[in-house]
Design an enzyme around this catalytic site. Structure first.
Site, PDB file in Angstrom:
ATOM      1  N   ASP A  98      48.854  11.234  21.968  1.00  0.00           N
ATOM      2  CA  ASP A  98      47.670  10.388  21.807  1.00  0.00           C
ATOM      3  C   ASP A  98      46.811  11.021  20.714  1.00  0.00           C
ATOM      4  OD1 ASP A  98      48.835   9.453  24.201  1.00  0.00           O
ATOM      5  OD2 ASP A  98      46.874   8.883  25.022  1.00  0.00           O
ATOM      6  N   LYS A 160      44.544   2.623  21.162  1.00  0.00           N
ATOM      7  CA  LYS A 160      43.826   3.077  22.356  1.00  0.00           C
ATOM      8  C   LYS A 160      42.331   3.090  22.063  1.00  0.00           C
ATOM      9  CE  LYS A 160      43.498   7.411  25.055  1.00  0.00           C
ATOM     10  NZ  LYS A 160      44.119   8.735  25.259  1.00  0.00           N
ATOM     11  N   LYS A 189      46.145   0.534  25.037  1.00  0.00           N
ATOM     12  CA  LYS A 189      45.744   1.458  26.103  1.00  0.00           C
ATOM     13  C   LYS A 189      44.232   1.487  26.213  1.00  0.00           C
ATOM     14  CE  LYS A 189      45.959   6.289  27.642  1.00  0.00           C
ATOM     15  NZ  LYS A 189      46.612   7.612  27.457  1.00  0.00           N
TER      16      LYS A 189
END
Length: 241
Positions: A98, A160, A189
């Site tokens: 991430d 995200k 996300k």
């Protein structure tokens, strides 16, 4: 948009990246959170880079994957630093990355630099999942859209919302912008402020595929209660991530 379904512990756990990222966590705190993730059977944990190896070892045999963060939480490290961090994370056993994009470059309109930064980490990942964190609390709507598109152009698997450390977090408005900005091949996300089952289900209904949260036990306990009694508690976690 995802079709709504009756939630089960298994179906909701499969959407959760249990966040173990707070800087103050002790070794014992991390171990307890890893055990919680294994007990509930979440999709993955998202741990600090220094905790990757211990996470992989402790979760061995549980089916829970270990992910980590890159350039966290500000995204301002160089591309060379991000790729080096990514290589080490993968060597230590991380299966998902991430990464925080360079927020300042995005706000400056330098989309080529943002795309190249993402693409460099994606290249190191060699087909593993890379999620690109936009940090939506710092962005205009136009920048959320531009950042999402730059992440896709760089080869990201997910876009995200947030680190959970910038104030604010995932909102329905930003999630809709992100979903509309990228192709169906790119997943979404939500992270930051996902503290309860109702919020998770509302976000899932508009096409969110994964959730970063430290409120895993609260959410999954509510799923159990809903299955048993038809009523969720509505309790929420106090943390921002």
């Amino acid at each position: 948009m995802q079709q709504q379904e009756t939630p089960t512990v298994e179906s909701i756990a499969a959407l959760v990246d249990h966040a173990i990222l707070k800087p103050e966590l002790t070794d014992d705190d991390v171990a307890a959170d890893l055990d919680l993730a294994g007990r509930w059977g979440v999709f993955s944990v998202c741990v600090r880079p220094s905790d990757i190896a211990r996470s992989v070892a402790r979760l061995d045999g549980t089916g829970v994957a270990t992910g980590t963060v890159i350039g966290f939480p500000h995204g301002t490290t160089s591309t060379a630093a991000k790729t080096a961090e990514s290589r080490r994370a993968l060597e230590d056993g991380a299966s998902e990355l991430d990464m925080v994009l360079h927020i300042g470059r995005l706000r400056s309109g330098d989309l080529a630099a943002v795309t190249d930064d993402v693409a460099a980490v994606v290249a190191v990942a060699e087909g593993r999942v890379v999620k690109v964190i936009l940090e939506t609390a710092y962005l205009s709507d136009e920048q959320v859209v531009a950042g999402s598109k730059a992440a896709e152009a760089g080869g990201a698997s997910f876009v995200k919302t947030s680190t959970g450390f910038a104030g604010g977090g995932a909102t329905m408005h930003h999630l809709r912008l992100m979903r509309d900005a990228v192709s169906p091949a790119v997943r979404i996300k939500a992270s930051g402020g996902v503290r309860g089952l109702a919020t998770l289900l509302e976000m899932r209904a508009i096409g969110v595929d994964r959730f970063g949260t430290s409120a895993t036990e609260t959410i999954l306990t509510d799923v159990q209660r809903l299955a048993e009694t038809g009523t969720a508690s509505g309790a929420s976690d106090a943390s921002s991530y």
